[in-house]
Enzyme design. Structure first.
Site, short mmCIF file in Angstrom:
data_model
loop_
_atom_site.label_atom_id
_atom_site.label_comp_id
_atom_site.label_asym_id
_atom_site.label_seq_id
_atom_site.Cartn_x
_atom_site.Cartn_y
_atom_site.Cartn_z
N SER A 130 0.83 -1.22 0.00
CA SER A 130 0.00 0.00 0.00
C SER A 130 0.86 1.26 0.00
O SER A 130 0.59 2.20 -0.77
CB SER A 130 -0.97 -0.01 1.18
OG SER A 130 -0.31 -0.33 2.38
N HIS A 144 -2.04 -8.87 2.03
CA HIS A 144 -1.71 -7.63 2.74
C HIS A 144 -2.81 -7.39 3.77
O HIS A 144 -3.08 -8.24 4.60
CB HIS A 144 -1.56 -6.52 1.69
CG HIS A 144 -0.89 -5.25 2.16
ND1 HIS A 144 -0.22 -5.13 3.34
CD2 HIS A 144 -0.81 -4.02 1.56
CE1 HIS A 144 0.25 -3.89 3.48
NE2 HIS A 144 -0.10 -3.20 2.40
N HIS A 173 5.84 -13.10 7.36
CA HIS A 173 5.98 -11.69 6.98
C HIS A 173 7.12 -11.54 5.99
O HIS A 173 8.09 -12.31 6.03
CB HIS A 173 6.25 -10.81 8.21
CG HIS A 173 5.93 -9.38 7.96
ND1 HIS A 173 6.87 -8.49 7.48
CD2 HIS A 173 4.77 -8.68 8.08
CE1 HIS A 173 6.30 -7.31 7.33
NE2 HIS A 173 5.02 -7.39 7.69
N ARG A 194 3.21 -5.52 17.08
CA ARG A 194 1.79 -5.13 17.03
C ARG A 194 0.92 -6.27 17.56
O ARG A 194 -0.05 -6.05 18.27
CB ARG A 194 1.40 -4.75 15.59
CG ARG A 194 2.22 -3.57 15.06
CD ARG A 194 2.00 -3.32 13.58
NE ARG A 194 2.46 -4.42 12.75
CZ ARG A 194 2.37 -4.45 11.43
NH1 ARG A 194 1.82 -3.42 10.78
NH2 ARG A 194 2.82 -5.47 10.74
N ASP A 249 -2.01 -9.04 11.78
CA ASP A 249 -3.38 -9.46 11.51
C ASP A 249 -3.83 -10.66 12.33
O ASP A 249 -5.01 -10.99 12.36
CB ASP A 249 -3.53 -9.77 10.02
CG ASP A 249 -3.30 -8.53 9.17
OD1 ASP A 249 -3.70 -7.45 9.62
OD2 ASP A 249 -2.71 -8.65 8.09
N1 CMX Z 1 1.25 -20.07 5.67
C1 CMX Z 1 1.69 -20.94 4.72
N2 CMX Z 1 2.71 -20.69 3.90
C2 CMX Z 1 3.36 -19.52 4.07
C3 CMX Z 1 3.00 -18.60 5.06
C4 CMX Z 1 1.88 -18.90 5.87
N3 CMX Z 1 1.41 -18.06 6.79
N4 CMX Z 1 3.83 -17.54 4.98
C5 CMX Z 1 4.69 -17.79 3.96
N5 CMX Z 1 4.40 -19.00 3.41
C6 CMX Z 1 5.01 -19.61 2.25
C7 CMX Z 1 4.83 -18.66 1.05
O1 CMX Z 1 3.54 -18.80 0.49
C8 CMX Z 1 5.96 -19.09 0.14
O2 CMX Z 1 5.54 -20.28 -0.52
P1 CMX Z 1 5.97 -20.55 -2.05
O3 CMX Z 1 7.46 -20.65 -2.00
O4 CMX Z 1 5.26 -21.81 -2.37
O5 CMX Z 1 5.49 -19.36 -2.84
C9 CMX Z 1 7.05 -19.45 1.14
O6 CMX Z 1 6.40 -19.70 2.41
C10 CMX Z 1 8.09 -18.35 1.32
O7 CMX Z 1 7.42 -17.16 1.64
P2 CMX Z 1 8.12 -16.02 2.53
O8 CMX Z 1 9.32 -15.55 1.80
O9 CMX Z 1 8.29 -16.48 3.93
O10 CMX Z 1 7.00 -14.88 2.59
P3 CMX Z 1 6.68 -13.76 1.49
O11 CMX Z 1 7.57 -12.60 1.74
O12 CMX Z 1 6.65 -14.32 0.12
O13 CMX Z 1 5.18 -13.41 1.87
C11 CMX Z 1 3.39 -13.00 3.35
C12 CMX Z 1 4.87 -12.75 3.07
C13 CMX Z 1 2.96 -12.11 4.53
C14 CMX Z 1 2.55 -12.61 2.14
C15 CMX Z 1 3.20 -14.51 3.69
O14 CMX Z 1 3.89 -14.81 4.89
C16 CMX Z 1 1.75 -14.90 3.80
O15 CMX Z 1 1.11 -15.22 2.80
N6 CMX Z 1 1.16 -14.88 5.07
C17 CMX Z 1 -0.23 -15.13 5.24
C18 CMX Z 1 -1.04 -13.89 4.85
C19 CMX Z 1 -0.82 -12.75 5.83
O16 CMX Z 1 -0.86 -12.94 7.04
N7 CMX Z 1 -0.65 -11.51 5.31
C20 CMX Z 1 -0.57 -10.30 6.14
C21 CMX Z 1 0.80 -9.66 6.19
C22 CMX Z 1 0.79 -8.39 6.97
C23 CMX Z 1 0.19 -7.27 6.14
O17 CMX Z 1 0.84 -6.82 5.18
O18 CMX Z 1 -0.91 -6.83 6.42
#
Ligand code: CMX
Length: 428
Positions: free
Chosen positions: A237, A267, A313, A322, A368
């Site tokens: 964002s 996000h 994250h 948080r 979150d």
């Molecule tokens: N559950 C399952 N798998 C997860 C995971 C979770 N909570 N968090 C990361 N992974 C997976 C990713 O999907 C990725 O898989 P692939 O290699 O198959 O694509 C792998 O682990 C590596 O990811 P990463 O480098 O650790 O995380 P990213 O930087 O790519 O993504 C985030 C970060 C937040 C999008 C991811 O951790 C996620 O999807 N979390 C769940 C959604 C969430 O809580 N989002 C809110 C974030 C805070 C915000 O911005 O508001």
């Protein structure tokens, strides 16, 4: 001795901006050609993760400490008002009592929502997502933009920040009223309420939502608005708002664009998904599940190829402060609430599951994971609305960054993209 003059936010910025401009000029002239980052092919394919390629002074996110706003670790700010945080984000210091009072008064003078905003919202389909409604409302208010008007009339670049600040005050002065109005309209909670003069910004938002009129609720809302206010410059964002603003699109266009990014499930929408996940476990197991039941459900989610919302994250590698702050609040006021208890139990179980799963770089909870249980407890049960609350808060960070960028003449964002063919040639 004469009493110190009370500064408006505008006065304060007027005093510091020349120094910030000088500082930037000096850095660029002495060290502009020094390297601060390298980019690997994996980063180019991987969302530019970790590439240092933009400046943001409002806050930093340290992988091992989480959010630090202008030198204050977040938890040190948990008793502050959101208005103080906006001032801190934009100026780098907290306002004194008189400055705060004057700022609150000025902000409340920008509280009129144009009538056409409500008409547009009412004309939207009943099934519209509340984030689509909020973003539409902000976009349609672009009609009020002083920045756009002054730009058309012609103004020197050094003046851009003045109307950008004025638009920001208008957006912050109305966004809580619009957001609360959307809630009451969409979920049929009764007539739209206007802000009360006697309440601060956060308390007013809770009041206009129709939440119980008590200090504990106001405290929760202020905490929520402080905690979500900013998270440095590279998140979806903030980065989107930054990019759109760099084209000199006004604050309404820029914030609305940023919030469209916040509406994504990876996000800001994760908070809606997160509470959904918690409630699904409770429904499946008929009440607050045991640790074993949570573990089984977490594996079921992962084996279905889904993410566990609220965990992991892009930058953080520790439990999000948080989350810690919300958890402390929950333990103080709602420790027997079954939803809060489940969130607390999930925190004990899910990091171990994610470590075993071996994919996520961080197994720890993010913002979150816990916020929804507080809102749910205090009666905001429509969890698809939660990202709107996040947005009201995050508007502060986006606007603070935007005003500073206009003050410092931040350049048009234009990174270089390369084709897969180009990458293949480089490899050879
Ligand atoms: N559950 C399952 N798998 C997860 C995971 C979770 N909570 N968090 C990361 N992974 C997976 C990713 O999907 C990725 O898989 P692939 O290699 O198959 O694509 C792998 O682990 C590596 O990811 P990463 O480098 O650790 O995380 P990213 O930087 O790519 O993504 C985030 C970060 C937040 C999008 C991811 O951790 C996620 O999807 N979390 C769940 C959604 C969430 O809580 N989002 C809110 C974030 C805070 C915000 O911005 O508001």
């Amino acid at each position: 001795m004469a009493a110190a003059k009370v500064k408006t936010l505008h006065d304060k910025l007027e005093a510091i901006i020349p120094k910030l401009r000088e500082e930037k000029k000096a850095i660029l002239s002495s060290d502009g050609d020094k390297k601060i980052s390298d980019v690997t092919i994996a980063q180019a394919f991987g969302g530019m993760r970790g590439v240092k390629g933009m400046i943001c002074d409002t806050s930093v996110v340290e992988p091992d400490h989480g959010l630090i706003i202008r030198g204050y670790p977040l938890l040190k700010l948990k008793k502050r008002l959101p208005e103080e945080i906006f001032w801190l984000l934009i100026t780098g210091t907290l306002p004194n009592k008189n400055e705060l009072k004057l700022f609150q008064k000025q902000l409340s003078e920008y509280n009129k929502v144009p009538a056409y905003v409500w008409k547009v919202l009412k004309a939207m389909p009943k099934s519209s997502h509340p984030m689509a409604m909020l973003n539409t409302a902000i976009l349609v208010m672009q009609n009020e933009s002083v920045f756009s008007k002054k730009y058309k009339e012609g103004m020197p670049k050094t003046d851009y920040w003045h109307p950008a600040l004025e638009d920001s005050m208008q957006i912050l002065g109305t966004i809580h009223t619009v957001a609360a109005g959307i809630y009451r309209m969409k979920y049929k909670k009764g007539p739209i309420l206007e802000p009360k003069k006697s309440l601060d910004w956060g308390a007013n938002y809770a009041y206009m939502l129709g939440m119980k009129n008590k200090e504990e609720v106001y405290e929760m809302m202020r905490l929520y608005l402080v905690f979500h206010s900013d998270h440095e410059g590279g998140n979806v964002s903030a980065n989107t708002c930054h990019t759109v603003g760099s084209a000199l699109s006004d604050p309404y266009y820029s914030v609305s664009a940023g919030l469209n990014g916040l509406a994504g499930p990876l996000h800001g929408l994760a908070n809606q998904e997160c509470l959904g996940w918690i409630l699904q476990t409770m429904e499946k197991f008929g009440g607050a599940p045991t640790e074993k039941q949570i573990e089984d459900y977490a594996w079921e989610t992962l084996n279905a190829g889904k993410v566990i919302p609220g965990y992991g994250h892009a930058v953080l590698r520790v439990t999000d402060p948080r989350f810690v702050g919300f958890n402390q609040f929950g333990r103080k006021y709602l420790k027997d609430d079954p939803v809060f208890k489940t969130v607390d139990r999930v925190f004990k179980v899910v990091p171990k599951v994610l470590v075993k799963h071996g994919k996520a770089k961080s197994p720890w909870p993010n913002v979150d994971a816990g916020s929804g249980s507080l809102l749910y407890h205090y009666g905001i049960k429509e969890f698809e609305y939660y990202t709107v609350l996040f947005s009201v808060s995050r508007a502060m960070g986006m606007l603070a960054q935007l005003v500073l960028n206009r003050a410092l003449g931040t350049a048009l964002t234009r990174p270089k993209s390369v084709s897969t063919e180009w990458i293949k040639k480089q490899i050879k």
